[in-house]
Design an enzyme around this catalytic site. Structure first.
Site, mmCIF file in Angstrom:
data_model
loop_
_atom_site.group_PDB
_atom_site.id
_atom_site.type_symbol
_atom_site.label_atom_id
_atom_site.label_comp_id
_atom_site.label_asym_id
_atom_site.label_seq_id
_atom_site.Cartn_x
_atom_site.Cartn_y
_atom_site.Cartn_z
ATOM 1 N N HIS A 159 15.143 3.365 -11.743
ATOM 2 C CA HIS A 159 14.250 3.134 -10.609
ATOM 3 C C HIS A 159 13.656 4.460 -10.165
ATOM 4 O O HIS A 159 14.169 5.524 -10.533
ATOM 5 C CB HIS A 159 14.996 2.492 -9.434
ATOM 6 C CG HIS A 159 15.331 1.048 -9.639
ATOM 7 N ND1 HIS A 159 16.423 0.639 -10.353
ATOM 8 C CD2 HIS A 159 14.712 -0.078 -9.226
ATOM 9 C CE1 HIS A 159 16.463 -0.691 -10.365
ATOM 10 N NE2 HIS A 159 15.436 -1.159 -9.688
ATOM 11 N N LYS A 186 14.963 5.866 -4.759
ATOM 12 C CA LYS A 186 15.959 4.809 -4.561
ATOM 13 C C LYS A 186 17.364 5.381 -4.711
ATOM 14 O O LYS A 186 17.781 5.755 -5.799
ATOM 15 C CB LYS A 186 15.737 3.678 -5.560
ATOM 16 C CG LYS A 186 16.657 2.476 -5.311
ATOM 17 C CD LYS A 186 16.284 1.314 -6.227
ATOM 18 C CE LYS A 186 17.375 0.251 -6.237
ATOM 19 N NZ LYS A 186 17.612 -0.373 -4.920
#
Lengths: 277, 277
Positions: free
Chosen positions: B162, B166
């Site tokens: 990601h 994140k």
């Protein structure tokens, strides 16, 4: 636990040989020294791991089976013969009340099922005996029925690699394409990319050298029209061990059914074997 | 068809911005010029694609909403705010009878569901708005419930990539691990391999440069103990388009429910949206 007598039909075929080799060393089973074979086979016997099997051809099997049944009063048959033998073998088993596990593909499948349903002989019939693949197919079937059109507009790519000797497209891949179509991804089974070249298999697919002669690798890739999403599913099988394990599970399942003869259902699939409590 | 009024809450957050940008150009919707935001936000307005939004903070929203409701007598709210706001926002929506689609994750989920169930306000609540991922999760849930232990003894590997911002492990990956555990593959969620390094993402994962800042790529690999079988599942999402599309589908679904007020059910998930006839 008492050993289950099994007769493995289809020797000297490769899959039957693998089943025999594994069955001989499996404590759950007593492998019987007979195997139904094709009329064209010239050998009368075959020896596998020091065990000699008598090869029984169609023209003598009717009288031979009487003597076999006298010797082994209860047994289960495993059928890995030839697509052309599927229907006549099933008829032979049901007429002689021999419970069987049929792993052979091809033949007239509807007729096959009807013969068992009308008989008093239970059987497990499955074109694929690998439990995990059967489970994965059941997942796909569930999704196709529950969420039709979920992948509407997506592009599908399917490629499969099998040993050089396999001429036709993977039946599992074709079945999967049916589910993907239901899910909205238009795809023609003729577009399945078949790989049979050992060099491509080794270099591009990185298939282990020892499994080039026996493997089934499948990749399904779904891509969103705008490239924003990719879903990919793979199932790569090396060798035949996974089929042996599933076939033997089916034998044990069938034995349990035979011990509960009140069950009127005769035709079972690998889904039933998977759902065994 | 009449346009559906939508209020997008969570500006100036990135996901809310994406929703606003897409909503403005979507013929099905009329985007309202207000957005609930956090008390800490200093700007009073934000302009997106030449449309100016008034940012409404918690301390004034009770009186502001009266005026908004006078101006738009029917509308649906989309919530992409902050995990800490999830429960208080849901309370605000139900008290003011504003149907809502909640895409924000975190908060106390059980409390969230209870609030909606006890209210007269319908809502779609889903931690993941990508329809195809939700469908895939439903497949896995089906398999886990139907074939527990199918992958007994298999080794699982999970990796996810990601955008660098994140901090926590992918919630989707964690949910998937739960299904794989049920299927017999022992795996601890702490062993999920998290990739956040843009260089690894570009070079090893081959994630397109333009999506390094916003993507979610997941790979789950199951390997048989004897190496005879490998199953792999991937879902790679680039950007936010797939979530926009799912969120807007949820809005349309909710509008249909509002037009059939006889339905006593109030709490819906993306599975309900998927199953829309």
């Amino acid at each position: 636990m008492e050993k289950i007598n099994i007769m493995i039909n289809g020797l000297p075929g490769n899959v039957a040989k693998t089943m025999a080799r594994s069955g001989i060393t499996d404590n759950r089973f007593n492998v019987m020294p007979f195997s139904l074979t094709g009329q064209e086979i010239e050998d009368k016997t075959i020896t596998i791991d020091q065990m000699r099997f008598e090869l029984v051809k169609p023209d003598v099997r009717d009288e031979k089976i009487i003597r076999i049944k006298r010797q082994f009063n209860s047994f289960i048959t495993i059928d890995y013969t030839h697509p052309t033998a599927v229907n006549s073998n099933a008829l032979f088993y049901t007429q002689n009340q021999i419970p069987f596990v049929m792993g052979t593909t091809g033949g007239n499948r509807e007729q096959l099922e009807q013969v068992v349903k009308k008989s008093s002989t239970p059987a497990v019939i499955a074109p694929n005996m690998a439990k995990q693949i059967v489970g994965f197919q059941a997942m796909m079937e569930y999704a196709a029925n529950t969420f039709p059109g979920l992948f509407e507009g997506y592009t599908l790519q399917v490629s499969e690699s099998h040993q050089n000797g396999k001429a036709d497209t993977s039946g599992t891949a074709k079945a999967m394409v049916g589910y993907f179509n239901q899910l909205g991804a238009n795809f023609d089974v003729n577009k399945i990319q078949m790989v049979r070249d050992p060099e491509v298999q080794r270099k591009e697919w990185k298939i282990p050298k020892e499994h080039i002669a026996g493997h089934g690798w499948h990749t399904y890739t779904l891509t969103a029209p705008d490239g924003s999403a990719l879903f990919e599913f793979k199932h790569n099988i090396n060798g035949r061990d996974i089929y042996v394990s599933g076939t033997f599970d089916a034998v044990v399942f069938l034995m349990e059914k035979l011990n509960k003869p009140d069950d009127s259902k005769k035709l079972y699939t690998m889904i039933d074997v998977l759902n065994r409590p």
